[in-house]
Design an enzyme around this catalytic site. Structure first.
Site, PDB file in Angstrom:
ATOM      1  N   HIS A 183      15.708   5.541   9.084  1.00  0.00           N
ATOM      2  CA  HIS A 183      16.476   6.698   8.625  1.00  0.00           C
ATOM      3  C   HIS A 183      17.954   6.381   8.503  1.00  0.00           C
ATOM      4  CE1 HIS A 183      13.099   9.613   9.798  1.00  0.00           C
ATOM      5  NE2 HIS A 183      13.199   9.543   8.497  1.00  0.00           N
ATOM      6  N   ARG A 290       4.444   9.103  -2.566  1.00  0.00           N
ATOM      7  CA  ARG A 290       3.431   8.446  -1.726  1.00  0.00           C
ATOM      8  C   ARG A 290       3.009   9.438  -0.634  1.00  0.00           C
ATOM      9  NH1 ARG A 290       6.694   3.458  -2.783  1.00  0.00           N
ATOM     10  NH2 ARG A 290       5.238   1.841  -3.383  1.00  0.00           N
ATOM     11  N   ARG A 325       0.568  11.020  -5.576  1.00  0.00           N
ATOM     12  CA  ARG A 325      -0.564  10.108  -5.436  1.00  0.00           C
ATOM     13  C   ARG A 325      -1.379  10.539  -4.235  1.00  0.00           C
ATOM     14  NH1 ARG A 325       0.561   3.861  -4.513  1.00  0.00           N
ATOM     15  NH2 ARG A 325       1.123   4.586  -2.435  1.00  0.00           N
ATOM     16  N   GLU A 424      -3.908  -1.041 -10.686  1.00  0.00           N
ATOM     17  CA  GLU A 424      -3.457  -2.010  -9.682  1.00  0.00           C
ATOM     18  C   GLU A 424      -4.566  -2.947  -9.226  1.00  0.00           C
ATOM     19  OE1 GLU A 424      -1.946   0.078  -6.221  1.00  0.00           O
ATOM     20  OE2 GLU A 424      -3.577   1.521  -6.235  1.00  0.00           O
ATOM     21  N   ASN A 447       2.675  -4.028  -7.290  1.00  0.00           N
ATOM     22  CA  ASN A 447       2.652  -4.602  -5.939  1.00  0.00           C
ATOM     23  C   ASN A 447       1.237  -5.071  -5.589  1.00  0.00           C
ATOM     24  OD1 ASN A 447       5.146  -3.467  -6.117  1.00  0.00           O
ATOM     25  ND2 ASN A 447       4.766  -1.825  -4.664  1.00  0.00           N
ATOM     26  N   ASP A 448       0.274  -4.193  -5.823  1.00  0.00           N
ATOM     27  CA  ASP A 448      -1.114  -4.588  -5.552  1.00  0.00           C
ATOM     28  C   ASP A 448      -1.685  -5.426  -6.686  1.00  0.00           C
ATOM     29  OD1 ASP A 448      -1.928  -3.694  -2.985  1.00  0.00           O
ATOM     30  OD2 ASP A 448      -1.740  -1.628  -3.690  1.00  0.00           O
ATOM     31  N   ARG A 458       0.254  -9.709  -0.343  1.00  0.00           N
ATOM     32  CA  ARG A 458       1.630  -9.261  -0.586  1.00  0.00           C
ATOM     33  C   ARG A 458       2.500  -9.236   0.672  1.00  0.00           C
ATOM     34  NH1 ARG A 458       0.712  -2.869  -2.222  1.00  0.00           N
ATOM     35  NH2 ARG A 458       2.745  -2.408  -1.359  1.00  0.00           N
ATOM     36  N   CYS A 495       5.030   2.009 -11.416  1.00  0.00           N
ATOM     37  CA  CYS A 495       5.694   2.439 -10.190  1.00  0.00           C
ATOM     38  C   CYS A 495       5.727   1.338  -9.146  1.00  0.00           C
ATOM     39  CB  CYS A 495       5.042   3.703  -9.632  1.00  0.00           C
ATOM     40  SG  CYS A 495       3.318   3.458  -9.191  1.00  0.00           S
TER      41      CYS A 495
HETATM   42  C1  PEP Z   1       1.698  -0.745  -6.070  1.00  0.00           C
HETATM   43  O1  PEP Z   1       0.690  -1.231  -5.561  1.00  0.00           O
HETATM   44  O2  PEP Z   1       2.378  -1.316  -6.943  1.00  0.00           O
HETATM   45  C2  PEP Z   1       2.182   0.576  -5.625  1.00  0.00           C
HETATM   46  C3  PEP Z   1       3.174   1.199  -6.237  1.00  0.00           C
HETATM   47  O3  PEP Z   1       1.596   1.135  -4.550  1.00  0.00           O
HETATM   48  P1  PEP Z   1       1.851   0.723  -3.012  1.00  0.00           P
HETATM   49  O4  PEP Z   1       3.032  -0.224  -2.984  1.00  0.00           O
HETATM   50  O5  PEP Z   1       2.099   1.999  -2.293  1.00  0.00           O
HETATM   51  O6  PEP Z   1       0.572   0.063  -2.661  1.00  0.00           O
HETATM   52 MG    MG Z   2      -0.712  -0.004  -4.440  1.00  0.00          MG
END
Ligand code: PEP
Ligand code: MG
Length: 539
Positions: A183, A290, A325, A424, A447-448, A458, A495
């Site tokens: 925070h 999220r 989501r 993803e 990311n995934d 990751r 995203c």
């Molecule tokens: C992703 O996987 O790119 C994503 C945005 O979701 P998270 O990072 O929450 O898995």
């Molecule tokens: Mg993801």
């Protein structure tokens, strides 16, 4: 002169100022056992300290969700019961009982794998310090009382230290501990105060009043700089401020490429506080809410009513659209009250939509809550980790079932709420064409997607240099997703972290990406890339 480099930038910016070593008074508890007849007096000391802390927090809570949450923790009966039980049952004095209880609760959070949850342990310890100061009758130093500009160096800071921070006085922050998602880091970012965390040993390397230069984006600190270095950092600071003013002026301009394509610029958030912080960036909406953070911050599965409150507030705050989501736990995200069985490969295991579809009643509560919030703003539903058409259909069926129920109950919702999916997984890329016929929108989760396409974890530092969303396989997959989406006339957003990387903007525009959703701090930088670029992509 000593130059220190660190990797954890909590908030960008440049500062040159004398250092202020910030240290707490001694809050070590005076540990004693007390006789039976002293129990009521010790319990009263604890009750009085609780009241004093509540008063402090009530005045702070009006303007801050963080302190409203702290107030809830202080008022929590479990905390009170635990402390009182230690006094009555184990004959501990109030100071010892508070110290032990706070330690036990904080350690539960700190043992989590998830960084976000780990950092919630900090909030508990912050409350512990307030209670201990009240019990010991000592005053804690107040960063709100500074009279000249300084760079604050501390072992760690807590939200209550930083709430009264005046950016006129606090030019920069260096902490030995803490994380970039704490925070305190969020507050520093929102106040535009440069901050570096994880600066090991800084308190030994600096003396009160000594000049320090810092470039937070680069992670560089210079202790005891000479005249030339001071001049160099003053110039950098002026250039940085000019750049910020230039970027902020661009906020009034919609993100339109040179060849006239309007691009949507959205923010990724985990709670309503972050929506408030993103709004001044002139966003087109929240591209990723999220929702799991709401579940992770709770001590139980949030009820439908609890969820409605949060989603409704988010929908009302959000200017354009809010993409929520559905629960994405599993992998590295856990819920303390819903222990998942240990799995060999949690990222390939029971996570995200798989859990929701296997726990329909829980899923329905969330969908009903999102639908109810859709009566108060433009809300969209996003499903995570979809790998098959059956999953997408099953999830959409749940939405339809909830709509029917709400209609029967006479509860308002948006009939036309859109349902989209995260792109993803490799399967979603290969079936993008088919998915595009049944989803209302795509949101690419790089990311995934990167970890699954490249078979690179990751979160594993050993293979971090093999993890890249610029890998040709990932780039090709993104192109295929965008093309498939556009052939069916649906909007394609992104995203994952790649959307907030200015170096990726030109390529993504050329591929035709319609929406970029990212952490609020990246928005100004991405906008400037967009307005200077040409988009060759068409919808
Ligand atoms: C992703 O996987 O790119 C994503 C945005 O979701 P998270 O990072 O929450 O898995
Ligand atoms: Mg993801």
């Amino acid at each position: 002169m000593e130059r220190i480099t660190v990797k954890k930038t909590a908030s960008q910016g440049i500062a040159v100022a004398p250092v202020y070593c910030y240290s707490e008074p001694d809050l070590t508890p005076d540990v004693r056992t007390v006789p039976e007849e002293a129990v009521p007096a010790e319990q009263k000391k604890f009750a009085d300290a609780g009241e004093a802390v509540k008063k402090e927090l009530e005045s702070l809570a009006a303007g801050s969700e963080i302190f409203a949450a702290h107030l809830e923790i202080v008022e929590d009966v479990t905390l009170q019961e635990k402390v009182n039980a230690k006094i009555a049952g184990e004959h501990k004095n109030a100071q010892a009982a508070v110290a032990e209880t706070i330690d036990e609760i904080a350690m539960i959070f700190e043992a989590k794998n998830d960084t976000y949850l780990k950092e919630r342990g900090e909030d508990i310890r912050d409350i512990g310090k307030r209670l201990m100061a009240a019990l010991k009758g000592v005053k804690r130093p107040d960063l709100g009382n500074l009279s000249s500009g300084v760079i604050v160096a501390a072992r760690d800071l807590y939200p209550s230290d930083t709430v009264k921070l005046n950016p006129e006085m606090v030019k920069g922050i260096l902490t030995e501990e803490g994380g970039v998602t704490s925070h305190v880091s969020i507050i520093a970012r929102s106040l535009n105060i440069p901050m570096l965390v994880g600066v090991k040993g800084i308190l030994e390397k600096v003396e009160n009043g000594e000049t320090v230069c810092m470039d937070a984006a680069k992670g560089v600190i210079v202790v005891g700089p000479d005249e030339a270095v001071i001049a160099e950092y003053q110039a950098k600071k002026a250039a940085y401020q000019e750049e910020r003013v230039r970027l902020e002026a661009l906020r009034e301009r919609p993100a339109v490429t040179k060849d006239g394509k309007r691009i949507l610029l959205c923010a990724n958030v985990g709670n309503t506080e972050e929506i408030r912080q993103a709004l001044p960036m002139k966003i087109d909406g929240i591209g990723l809410f999220r929702s799991e953070f709401l579940y992770m911050e709770s001590t139980h599965f949030p009820t439908e009513e609890e969820q409605v409150r949060v989603y409704k507030e988010a929908a009302e705050l959000c200017p354009e659209e809010l993409t929520i989501r559905t629960l994405d736990i599993g992998g590295d995200k856990e819920l303390s009250y819903f222990p998942l069985e240990k799995e060999e490969n949690p990222f390939l295991g029971w996570r995200a939509i798989r859990i929701s579809l296997d726990r329909k009643e829980m899923f329905k509560e969330q969908i009903r809550a999102i639908l109810r919030a859709s009566a108060f703003g433009h809300v969209r539903i996003l499903f995570p980790m979809i790998v098959s058409l059956e999953e997408l259909r099953e999830a959409k069926d749940v939405v339809e079932e909830c709509k029917r129920e709400l209609a029967q109950e006479g509860i308002a919702f948006d009939e036309k709420v859109e349902t989209g999916m995260m792109m993803e997984t490799p399967a979603s890329v290969l079936l993008a064409e088919e998915f595009a016929k049944e989803a209302d929108f795509f949101s690419i989760g790089t990311n995934d997607l990167t970890q699954y396409l490249l078979a690179v974890d990751r979160g594993n530092p050993r293979v971090a240099d093999r993890y890249s969303y610029f890998h040709p396989a990932v780039v090709k997959a993104i192109r295929q997703i965008i093309e498939a989406g556009h052939r069916e006339g649906i909007r394609v957003g992104m995203c994952g972290e790649m959307a907030g990387d200015p170096k990726a903007v030109e390529m993504l525009l050329e591929m035709g990406l319609d929406e970029f959703s990212m952490a609020a701090g990246s928005i100004d930088y991405v906008r400037t890339q967009i307005v200077n670029a040409v988009s060759l992509g068409n919808i």
